[in-house]
Structure formats: C-alpha cells, structure tokens
Design a protein around this motif. Structure first.
Motif, PDB file in Angstrom:
ATOM      1  N   ASN A 197       1.542   9.236  -5.010  1.00  0.00           N
ATOM      2  CA  ASN A 197       0.527   9.438  -6.054  1.00  0.00           C
ATOM      3  C   ASN A 197       0.208   8.137  -6.779  1.00  0.00           C
ATOM      4  O   ASN A 197      -0.957   7.832  -7.067  1.00  0.00           O
ATOM      5  CB  ASN A 197       1.014  10.479  -7.058  1.00  0.00           C
ATOM      6  N   LEU A 198       1.243   7.359  -7.068  1.00  0.00           N
ATOM      7  CA  LEU A 198       1.053   6.094  -7.768  1.00  0.00           C
ATOM      8  C   LEU A 198       0.277   5.113  -6.907  1.00  0.00           C
ATOM      9  O   LEU A 198      -0.637   4.417  -7.391  1.00  0.00           O
ATOM     10  CB  LEU A 198       2.420   5.511  -8.135  1.00  0.00           C
ATOM     11  N   ARG A 199       0.597   5.044  -5.641  1.00  0.00           N
ATOM     12  CA  ARG A 199      -0.107   4.153  -4.710  1.00  0.00           C
ATOM     13  C   ARG A 199      -1.591   4.498  -4.646  1.00  0.00           C
ATOM     14  O   ARG A 199      -2.444   3.607  -4.658  1.00  0.00           O
ATOM     15  CB  ARG A 199       0.527   4.272  -3.315  1.00  0.00           C
ATOM     16  N   ARG A 200      -1.896   5.785  -4.611  1.00  0.00           N
ATOM     17  CA  ARG A 200      -3.289   6.223  -4.543  1.00  0.00           C
ATOM     18  C   ARG A 200      -4.074   5.774  -5.787  1.00  0.00           C
ATOM     19  O   ARG A 200      -5.219   5.327  -5.680  1.00  0.00           O
ATOM     20  CB  ARG A 200      -3.349   7.744  -4.405  1.00  0.00           C
ATOM     21  N   LYS A 201      -3.454   5.863  -6.939  1.00  0.00           N
ATOM     22  CA  LYS A 201      -4.124   5.469  -8.183  1.00  0.00           C
ATOM     23  C   LYS A 201      -4.361   3.958  -8.242  1.00  0.00           C
ATOM     24  O   LYS A 201      -5.418   3.499  -8.690  1.00  0.00           O
ATOM     25  CB  LYS A 201      -3.297   5.922  -9.383  1.00  0.00           C
ATOM     26  N   LEU A 202      -3.391   3.174  -7.803  1.00  0.00           N
ATOM     27  CA  LEU A 202      -3.526   1.720  -7.834  1.00  0.00           C
ATOM     28  C   LEU A 202      -4.541   1.223  -6.820  1.00  0.00           C
ATOM     29  O   LEU A 202      -5.291   0.270  -7.076  1.00  0.00           O
ATOM     30  CB  LEU A 202      -2.169   1.060  -7.580  1.00  0.00           C
ATOM     31  N   GLU A 203      -4.583   1.876  -5.678  1.00  0.00           N
ATOM     32  CA  GLU A 203      -5.448   1.390  -4.604  1.00  0.00           C
ATOM     33  C   GLU A 203      -6.926   1.709  -4.836  1.00  0.00           C
ATOM     34  O   GLU A 203      -7.777   1.242  -4.094  1.00  0.00           O
ATOM     35  CB  GLU A 203      -4.965   1.943  -3.267  1.00  0.00           C
ATOM     36  N   VAL A 204      -7.213   2.486  -5.888  1.00  0.00           N
ATOM     37  CA  VAL A 204      -8.619   2.675  -6.267  1.00  0.00           C
ATOM     38  C   VAL A 204      -9.242   1.317  -6.595  1.00  0.00           C
ATOM     39  O   VAL A 204     -10.404   1.047  -6.256  1.00  0.00           O
ATOM     40  CB  VAL A 204      -8.727   3.621  -7.487  1.00  0.00           C
ATOM     41  N   TRP A 205      -8.450   0.436  -7.232  1.00  0.00           N
ATOM     42  CA  TRP A 205      -8.954  -0.871  -7.647  1.00  0.00           C
ATOM     43  C   TRP A 205      -8.534  -1.995  -6.701  1.00  0.00           C
ATOM     44  O   TRP A 205      -8.994  -3.123  -6.849  1.00  0.00           O
ATOM     45  CB  TRP A 205      -8.475  -1.173  -9.071  1.00  0.00           C
ATOM     46  N   ARG A 206      -7.675  -1.681  -5.733  1.00  0.00           N
ATOM     47  CA  ARG A 206      -7.302  -2.647  -4.692  1.00  0.00           C
ATOM     48  C   ARG A 206      -7.369  -1.937  -3.335  1.00  0.00           C
ATOM     49  O   ARG A 206      -6.348  -1.755  -2.662  1.00  0.00           O
ATOM     50  CB  ARG A 206      -5.880  -3.173  -4.927  1.00  0.00           C
ATOM     51  N   PRO A 207      -8.561  -1.518  -2.914  1.00  0.00           N
ATOM     52  CA  PRO A 207      -8.679  -0.665  -1.722  1.00  0.00           C
ATOM     53  C   PRO A 207      -8.242  -1.335  -0.427  1.00  0.00           C
ATOM     54  O   PRO A 207      -7.898  -0.645   0.532  1.00  0.00           O
ATOM     55  CB  PRO A 207     -10.173  -0.303  -1.693  1.00  0.00           C
ATOM     56  N   ASP A 208      -8.288  -2.646  -0.375  1.00  0.00           N
ATOM     57  CA  ASP A 208      -7.944  -3.350   0.865  1.00  0.00           C
ATOM     58  C   ASP A 208      -6.520  -3.894   0.845  1.00  0.00           C
ATOM     59  O   ASP A 208      -6.157  -4.718   1.687  1.00  0.00           O
ATOM     60  CB  ASP A 208      -8.927  -4.511   1.097  1.00  0.00           C
ATOM     61  N   GLN A 209      -5.715  -3.428  -0.104  1.00  0.00           N
ATOM     62  CA  GLN A 209      -4.362  -3.967  -0.248  1.00  0.00           C
ATOM     63  C   GLN A 209      -3.331  -2.853  -0.256  1.00  0.00           C
ATOM     64  O   GLN A 209      -3.540  -1.815  -0.880  1.00  0.00           O
ATOM     65  CB  GLN A 209      -4.263  -4.786  -1.545  1.00  0.00           C
ATOM     66  N   ASP A 210      -2.227  -3.079   0.447  1.00  0.00           N
ATOM     67  CA  ASP A 210      -1.104  -2.139   0.423  1.00  0.00           C
ATOM     68  C   ASP A 210      -0.270  -2.480  -0.811  1.00  0.00           C
ATOM     69  O   ASP A 210       0.659  -3.273  -0.747  1.00  0.00           O
ATOM     70  CB  ASP A 210      -0.275  -2.292   1.698  1.00  0.00           C
ATOM     71  N   VAL A 211      -0.621  -1.887  -1.948  1.00  0.00           N
ATOM     72  CA  VAL A 211      -0.046  -2.280  -3.233  1.00  0.00           C
ATOM     73  C   VAL A 211       1.456  -2.003  -3.297  1.00  0.00           C
ATOM     74  O   VAL A 211       2.231  -2.828  -3.756  1.00  0.00           O
ATOM     75  CB  VAL A 211      -0.769  -1.565  -4.387  1.00  0.00           C
ATOM     76  N   ILE A 212       1.867  -0.830  -2.882  1.00  0.00           N
ATOM     77  CA  ILE A 212       3.293  -0.492  -2.816  1.00  0.00           C
ATOM     78  C   ILE A 212       3.633  -0.266  -1.355  1.00  0.00           C
ATOM     79  O   ILE A 212       3.194   0.702  -0.746  1.00  0.00           O
ATOM     80  CB  ILE A 212       3.626   0.756  -3.649  1.00  0.00           C
ATOM     81  N   ARG A 213       4.393  -1.189  -0.800  1.00  0.00           N
ATOM     82  CA  ARG A 213       4.683  -1.144   0.633  1.00  0.00           C
ATOM     83  C   ARG A 213       5.981  -0.386   0.907  1.00  0.00           C
ATOM     84  O   ARG A 213       6.992  -0.584   0.229  1.00  0.00           O
ATOM     85  CB  ARG A 213       4.794  -2.557   1.202  1.00  0.00           C
ATOM     86  N   SER A 214       5.936   0.502   1.895  1.00  0.00           N
ATOM     87  CA  SER A 214       7.135   1.208   2.350  1.00  0.00           C
ATOM     88  C   SER A 214       7.894   0.322   3.336  1.00  0.00           C
ATOM     89  O   SER A 214       7.302  -0.177   4.290  1.00  0.00           O
ATOM     90  CB  SER A 214       6.752   2.524   3.033  1.00  0.00           C
ATOM     91  N   ILE A 215       9.178   0.165   3.107  1.00  0.00           N
ATOM     92  CA  ILE A 215      10.040  -0.569   4.022  1.00  0.00           C
ATOM     93  C   ILE A 215      10.899   0.462   4.733  1.00  0.00           C
ATOM     94  O   ILE A 215      11.785   1.075   4.127  1.00  0.00           O
ATOM     95  CB  ILE A 215      10.925  -1.594   3.287  1.00  0.00           C
ATOM     96  N   TYR A 216      10.614   0.690   5.990  1.00  0.00           N
ATOM     97  CA  TYR A 216      11.204   1.814   6.725  1.00  0.00           C
ATOM     98  C   TYR A 216      12.734   1.810   6.645  1.00  0.00           C
ATOM     99  O   TYR A 216      13.383   0.815   6.941  1.00  0.00           O
ATOM    100  CB  TYR A 216      10.770   1.771   8.191  1.00  0.00           C
ATOM    101  N   GLY A 217      13.278   2.938   6.214  1.00  0.00           N
ATOM    102  CA  GLY A 217      14.715   3.095   6.167  1.00  0.00           C
ATOM    103  C   GLY A 217      15.401   2.400   5.002  1.00  0.00           C
ATOM    104  O   GLY A 217      16.611   2.478   4.850  1.00  0.00           O
ATOM    105  N   VAL A 218      14.618   1.718   4.156  1.00  0.00           N
ATOM    106  CA  VAL A 218      15.224   0.958   3.049  1.00  0.00           C
ATOM    107  C   VAL A 218      14.691   1.427   1.702  1.00  0.00           C
ATOM    108  O   VAL A 218      15.429   1.884   0.856  1.00  0.00           O
ATOM    109  CB  VAL A 218      14.956  -0.570   3.210  1.00  0.00           C
ATOM    110  N   GLY A 219      13.369   1.311   1.494  1.00  0.00           N
ATOM    111  CA  GLY A 219      12.805   1.697   0.211  1.00  0.00           C
ATOM    112  C   GLY A 219      11.391   1.208   0.027  1.00  0.00           C
ATOM    113  O   GLY A 219      10.587   1.247   0.971  1.00  0.00           O
ATOM    114  N   TYR A 220      11.081   0.683  -1.159  1.00  0.00           N
ATOM    115  CA  TYR A 220       9.726   0.257  -1.493  1.00  0.00           C
ATOM    116  C   TYR A 220       9.743  -1.075  -2.214  1.00  0.00           C
ATOM    117  O   TYR A 220      10.714  -1.435  -2.876  1.00  0.00           O
ATOM    118  CB  TYR A 220       9.042   1.294  -2.401  1.00  0.00           C
ATOM    119  N   ARG A 221       8.614  -1.795  -2.113  1.00  0.00           N
ATOM    120  CA  ARG A 221       8.442  -3.004  -2.916  1.00  0.00           C
ATOM    121  C   ARG A 221       6.988  -3.114  -3.350  1.00  0.00           C
ATOM    122  O   ARG A 221       6.083  -2.650  -2.663  1.00  0.00           O
ATOM    123  CB  ARG A 221       8.883  -4.247  -2.152  1.00  0.00           C
TER     124      ARG A 221
END
Length: 224
Positions: A197-221
């Motif tokens: 949900n947070l990623r969706r809200k942020l990407e409204v203003w940064r549509p071409d950027q993966d603002v919160i990236r998922s790191i498989y098996g580890v977490g987020y940054r």
C-alpha cells in the motif's frame, strides 16, 4: 530497532553489555576475536559498533582503521588503557567516542543512545534533502517532491524506519517491530501488505521508480 555489534574478548563483560543494550531495546551481536570483527560487521550491517582496544588476533585500532575504508558506522572504543596517545589515536582513526574501563553499563547505554540520536538525525535530514522525501515526526505527515502523501500510522512508522537508512535492507522481522505501539502479534505477511500500500502511494509521484524495493528472501529497502 537498532543493531549493535559488541567486539569484546571478556565474555562476562560482553554478556553484560549485551544484556543492558537488549533491555534498552537494541539487537546485539557479540564477537570475542579481533579477526572476526570485520566479517561480523559486514554480515550484520549494524547501526553502531562497541569496539574493545585490546583484542586477540587484531587490535581495536587496526579494526577501526580498516572499518573506515568501507563504512561510517559509529564506533565507541572501550579500553583499560587510559594513556592520552591511545585516546587521540583512536579518535583520529574515526572513533566517535571513547570509554575507559571500568565503566558503568548504564553509561555505555547512555552514550550509545546519544550518538545514535545524533547520527540518525543527521542522516535522516541529509537523506530527506537529497531524495525529496520529508517526514514530519511532530505532524505525523509525509511528503514526496512537495506532494503530500496520505499515510496511515502504520505506514508512517514503516516509512520512517526505511528512511532512517536509505539503501539499507530491513528484514521483515525488524520492520515488524515498527508496526504497532502495543506490540501485537502479527505475521510477516502483514508487513508485505502495508509495504504494498505504501509503495503504491509513493509511486504516484515517482511512477518510473521502484521506490521500495523487495529483496527476495531478505526484506525491503528504500531507493529514492
């Protein structure tokens, strides 16, 4: 929850510091040998290092010198040697503070809190200036590139945690600790749902950027 690596060859002192720091809300990892210090720091990516001066394998000054090649993590040096030259040398190599033995564990905890407040505050401010993200602690509000973002209290706490160290990977377990003030029991999938949900809200203003990236098996940054 901040993570602290304790590099101390006296088991009783290492355990005592660990107990006090855990009681203060920190995650700790203890290392007894100087040769294991840098690998442990790289592995755990701590928010602070408590570093004894006299260690088997490699002393604290050498560890601090090598650490500063790749990291600016705050360092408090611990030592029974009180000679002024050691104190100055330790600080010149990049240590942030210096505590002489014997000391009160409560004093160490107080120094840790003070340095983390200072360094985290400076890092968060610099990150906000550089990324366009503004987090207002007092108003519990968020804006990105001047645009207000409507976030829930849980989303605010998650974003605040991620923004405390942009580019650093936060495990789901660490993020879970930030979700609810009453520390209710929830699953790590709860983190995933709020991040989505947070990623969706942020990407409204940064549509071409993966603002919160998922790191498989580890977490987020956070990548802003």
């Amino acid at each position: 929850m901040a993570t602290i690596v304790i590099v101390e060859d006296e088991p009783k002192l290492g355990a005592l510091l660990g107990d006090y720091l855990k009681a203060a809300g920190y995650e700790t990892h203890w290392v007894a040998d100087g040769l294991e210090a840098l690998p442990a720091i790289k592995r755990h990516a701590p928010d602070m290092v408590l570093l004894d001066l006299m260690l088997p394998g490699k002393d604290g000054l050498e560890i601090c010198r090598e650490l500063r090649v790749f990291s600016e993590v705050p360092v408090i040096m611990l030592t029974a040697r009180i000679e002024e030259i050691d104190r100055l040398l330790g600080l010149e190599l990049g240590a942030d503070d210096y505590i002489c033995k014997p000391f009160s564990p409560r004093e160490v905890v107080a120094r840790v809190k003070a340095i983390l407040r200072r360094t985290r505050g400076a890092a968060a401010h610099a990150a906000q200036e550089a990324t366009g993200l503004h987090i207002d602690e007092a108003g519990y509000s968020v804006s990105l590139d001047g645009h207000d973002i409507d976030v829930t209290p849980v989303e605010f706490r998650l974003l605040r945690a991620l923004a405390s160290s942009p580019g650093k990977i936060f495990s789901r377990d660490r993020l879970l600790d930030q979700l609810y003030d009453d520390h209710r029991v929830v699953t790590d999938r709860t983190v995933d749902s709020h991040i989505k949900n947070l990623r969706r809200k942020l990407e409204v203003w940064r549509p071409d950027q993966d603002v919160i990236r998922s790191i498989y098996g580890v977490g987020y940054r956070l990548e802003l």
